[in-house]
Design a protein around this motif. Structure first.
Motif, PDB file in Angstrom:
ATOM      1  N   PRO A 144       0.834  -1.206   0.000  1.00 48.82           N
ATOM      2  CA  PRO A 144       0.000   0.000   0.000  1.00 48.82           C
ATOM      3  C   PRO A 144       0.867   1.254   0.000  1.00 48.82           C
ATOM      4  O   PRO A 144       1.795   1.372   0.789  1.00 48.82           O
ATOM      5  CB  PRO A 144      -0.816  -0.132   1.285  1.00 48.82           C
ATOM      6  CG  PRO A 144      -0.011  -1.031   2.169  1.00 48.82           C
ATOM      7  CD  PRO A 144       0.699  -1.989   1.248  1.00 48.82           C
ATOM      8  N   MET A 145       0.578   2.169  -0.903  1.00 50.27           N
ATOM      9  CA  MET A 145       1.298   3.437  -1.001  1.00 50.27           C
ATOM     10  C   MET A 145       0.310   4.557  -0.720  1.00 50.27           C
ATOM     11  O   MET A 145      -0.471   4.949  -1.592  1.00 50.27           O
ATOM     12  CB  MET A 145       1.923   3.596  -2.393  1.00 50.27           C
ATOM     13  CG  MET A 145       2.984   2.576  -2.707  1.00 50.27           C
ATOM     14  SD  MET A 145       4.460   2.815  -1.704  1.00 50.27           S
ATOM     15  CE  MET A 145       5.323   1.280  -2.038  1.00 50.27           C
ATOM     16  N   ARG A 146       0.322   5.067   0.495  1.00 50.06           N
ATOM     17  CA  ARG A 146      -0.674   6.061   0.896  1.00 50.06           C
ATOM     18  C   ARG A 146      -0.119   7.470   0.908  1.00 50.06           C
ATOM     19  O   ARG A 146      -0.828   8.426   1.197  1.00 50.06           O
ATOM     20  CB  ARG A 146      -1.228   5.687   2.279  1.00 50.06           C
ATOM     21  CG  ARG A 146      -1.813   4.268   2.306  1.00 50.06           C
ATOM     22  CD  ARG A 146      -2.396   3.914   3.655  1.00 50.06           C
ATOM     23  NE  ARG A 146      -3.542   4.755   3.982  1.00 50.06           N
ATOM     24  CZ  ARG A 146      -4.225   4.663   5.117  1.00 50.06           C
ATOM     25  NH1 ARG A 146      -3.858   3.761   6.033  1.00 50.06           N
ATOM     26  NH2 ARG A 146      -5.248   5.457   5.354  1.00 50.06           N
ATOM     27  N   GLY A 147       1.171   7.600   0.625  1.00 47.93           N
ATOM     28  CA  GLY A 147       1.779   8.927   0.594  1.00 47.93           C
ATOM     29  C   GLY A 147       1.875   9.451  -0.826  1.00 47.93           C
ATOM     30  O   GLY A 147       1.209   8.981  -1.749  1.00 47.93           O
ATOM     31  N   LYS A 148       2.733  10.433  -1.017  1.00 48.46           N
ATOM     32  CA  LYS A 148       2.887  11.075  -2.315  1.00 48.46           C
ATOM     33  C   LYS A 148       3.900  10.379  -3.210  1.00 48.46           C
ATOM     34  O   LYS A 148       3.975  10.633  -4.400  1.00 48.46           O
ATOM     35  CB  LYS A 148       3.276  12.546  -2.130  1.00 48.46           C
ATOM     36  CG  LYS A 148       2.215  13.382  -1.418  1.00 48.46           C
ATOM     37  CD  LYS A 148       2.654  14.835  -1.314  1.00 48.46           C
ATOM     38  CE  LYS A 148       1.629  15.655  -0.528  1.00 48.46           C
ATOM     39  NZ  LYS A 148       0.335  15.726  -1.224  1.00 48.46           N
ATOM     40  N   VAL A 149       4.729   9.476  -2.642  1.00 46.61           N
ATOM     41  CA  VAL A 149       5.688   8.726  -3.452  1.00 46.61           C
ATOM     42  C   VAL A 149       5.098   7.356  -3.767  1.00 46.61           C
ATOM     43  O   VAL A 149       4.246   6.858  -3.031  1.00 46.61           O
ATOM     44  CB  VAL A 149       7.041   8.570  -2.730  1.00 46.61           C
ATOM     45  CG1 VAL A 149       7.676   9.920  -2.495  1.00 46.61           C
ATOM     46  CG2 VAL A 149       6.871   7.824  -1.415  1.00 46.61           C
ATOM     47  N   ASN A 150       5.541   6.755  -4.881  1.00 39.79           N
ATOM     48  CA  ASN A 150       4.961   5.479  -5.290  1.00 39.79           C
ATOM     49  C   ASN A 150       5.953   4.323  -5.275  1.00 39.79           C
ATOM     50  O   ASN A 150       5.759   3.312  -5.936  1.00 39.79           O
ATOM     51  CB  ASN A 150       4.353   5.595  -6.690  1.00 39.79           C
ATOM     52  CG  ASN A 150       5.408   5.862  -7.752  1.00 39.79           C
ATOM     53  OD1 ASN A 150       6.567   6.097  -7.434  1.00 39.79           O
ATOM     54  ND2 ASN A 150       5.006   5.831  -9.015  1.00 39.79           N
ATOM     55  N   SER A 151       7.042   4.467  -4.507  1.00 37.56           N
ATOM     56  CA  SER A 151       8.010   3.387  -4.416  1.00 37.56           C
ATOM     57  C   SER A 151       8.729   3.448  -3.076  1.00 37.56           C
ATOM     58  O   SER A 151       8.707   4.469  -2.387  1.00 37.56           O
ATOM     59  CB  SER A 151       9.035   3.474  -5.559  1.00 37.56           C
ATOM     60  OG  SER A 151       9.817   4.645  -5.436  1.00 37.56           O
ATOM     61  N   LEU A 152       9.363   2.327  -2.731  1.00 37.38           N
ATOM     62  CA  LEU A 152      10.139   2.227  -1.503  1.00 37.38           C
ATOM     63  C   LEU A 152      11.575   1.859  -1.830  1.00 37.38           C
ATOM     64  O   LEU A 152      11.857   1.268  -2.875  1.00 37.38           O
ATOM     65  CB  LEU A 152       9.554   1.146  -0.578  1.00 37.38           C
ATOM     66  CG  LEU A 152       8.204   1.409   0.061  1.00 37.38           C
ATOM     67  CD1 LEU A 152       7.744   0.163   0.799  1.00 37.38           C
ATOM     68  CD2 LEU A 152       8.291   2.590   1.018  1.00 37.38           C
ATOM     69  N   ASN A 153      12.483   2.177  -0.936  1.00 38.06           N
ATOM     70  CA  ASN A 153      13.848   1.697  -1.053  1.00 38.06           C
ATOM     71  C   ASN A 153      13.826   0.178  -1.145  1.00 38.06           C
ATOM     72  O   ASN A 153      13.029  -0.491  -0.484  1.00 38.06           O
ATOM     73  CB  ASN A 153      14.650   2.157   0.167  1.00 38.06           C
ATOM     74  CG  ASN A 153      16.037   1.570   0.206  1.00 38.06           C
ATOM     75  OD1 ASN A 153      16.233   0.472   0.705  1.00 38.06           O
ATOM     76  ND2 ASN A 153      17.000   2.296  -0.312  1.00 38.06           N
TER      77      ASN A 153
END
Length: 262
Positions: free
Chosen positions: A232-241
């Motif tokens: 789940p991506m609930r912030g403004k960025v669409n990826s994780l490290n």
């Protein structure tokens, strides 16, 4: 780690020879000595103290200890933060894919593995190895091309875990995935449209594919996966490290495997 699939890869930067041959820092050197990793020489700075345990352990193993200036040690380690000590030798030894599977069998556990597709940043690879070892995974798999290897930086970033966790370096990642499938391992990649990672069963043989942050998984690797997982991506960025994503998946598998009745 991007959840967008792509066929592109950036060309890897040339590695300095010293990165492949030396590890630096007190904890990585100590872990390399304790694990029995191949070490040819220990270099100790004349200006540093508190290294007697490392020196004694090295001498007990018959490994030469050379006293050098701090400037020389910095030169030998390519300017890394060496904390007064470095070891000549890789931060870990590569094993075969079959040895990773045997590692799981020896522990009486279904395989739990991480495949790195296009992880060229040694800091990310080191962090993935560190997390995988802490989670009790049975190994990490990297391709021979377009990937960071077990260099000085990887050893340092893994905080010594690269000396304990088996790492297999394979000629072809897709072929390795097919071999894992033959041994009952289910392989999961990542995609924004995939199944939620909390709704998938990881109690059996499981391998997670972690793609590069810039380009995600390659097309063939993506097509070879048994399934896709989404975070789940609930912030403004669409990826994780990449290492953070690996940690989330690994510890969901750990949680499921530790649940009552499993």
């Amino acid at each position: 780690m991007s959840q967008k699939k792509s066929q592109k890869h950036r060309a890897p930067r040339p590695q300095e020879a010293s990165e492949n041959e030396r590890i630096a820092g007190r904890n990585p050197v100590m872990e390399a000595l304790r694990s029995g990793a191949a070490v040819d020489t220990i270099y100790v700075s004349q200006e540093s103290g508190g290294l007697q345990e490392i020196i004694s352990l090295a001498r007990d193993r018959g490994i030469p200890v050379k006293m050098v200036t701090d400037a020389k040690l910095s030169q030998l380690t390519g300017g890394a933060v060496h904390q007064g000590v470095a070891a000549e030798g890789a931060c870990g030894q590569y094993v075969s894919l079959e040895e990773l599977l045997q590692n799981a069998a020896d522990r009486g556990e279904p395989p739990l593995l991480v495949l790195c597709d296009g992880i060229q940043d040694p800091h990310n690879l080191g962090a993935i190895i560190r997390t995988a070892e802490a989670a009790g995974a049975h190994g990490v798999i990297i391709p021979k091309r377009r990937s960071a290897s077990l260099t000085l930086t990887v050893g340092k970033t893994s905080a010594g875990a690269a000396s304990w966790l088996p790492v297999a370096r394979v000629p072809n990642l897709v072929a390795a995935m097919e071999t894992l499938k033959e041994h009952g391992v289910w392989i999961y990649g990542t995609d924004a449209a995939g199944t939620s990672y909390t709704e998938t069963d990881f109690t059996g043989g499981t391998a997670f594919v972690i793609g590069s942050e810039g380009f995600g998984m390659s097309r063939l690797v993506s097509e070879t996966c048994d399934g896709m997982l989404s975070l789940p991506m609930r912030g403004k960025v669409n990826s994780l490290n990449a290492s953070v994503a690996a940690g989330i998946f690994l510890y969901e598998a750990v949680r499921q495997r530790m649940a009552p009745g499993t």
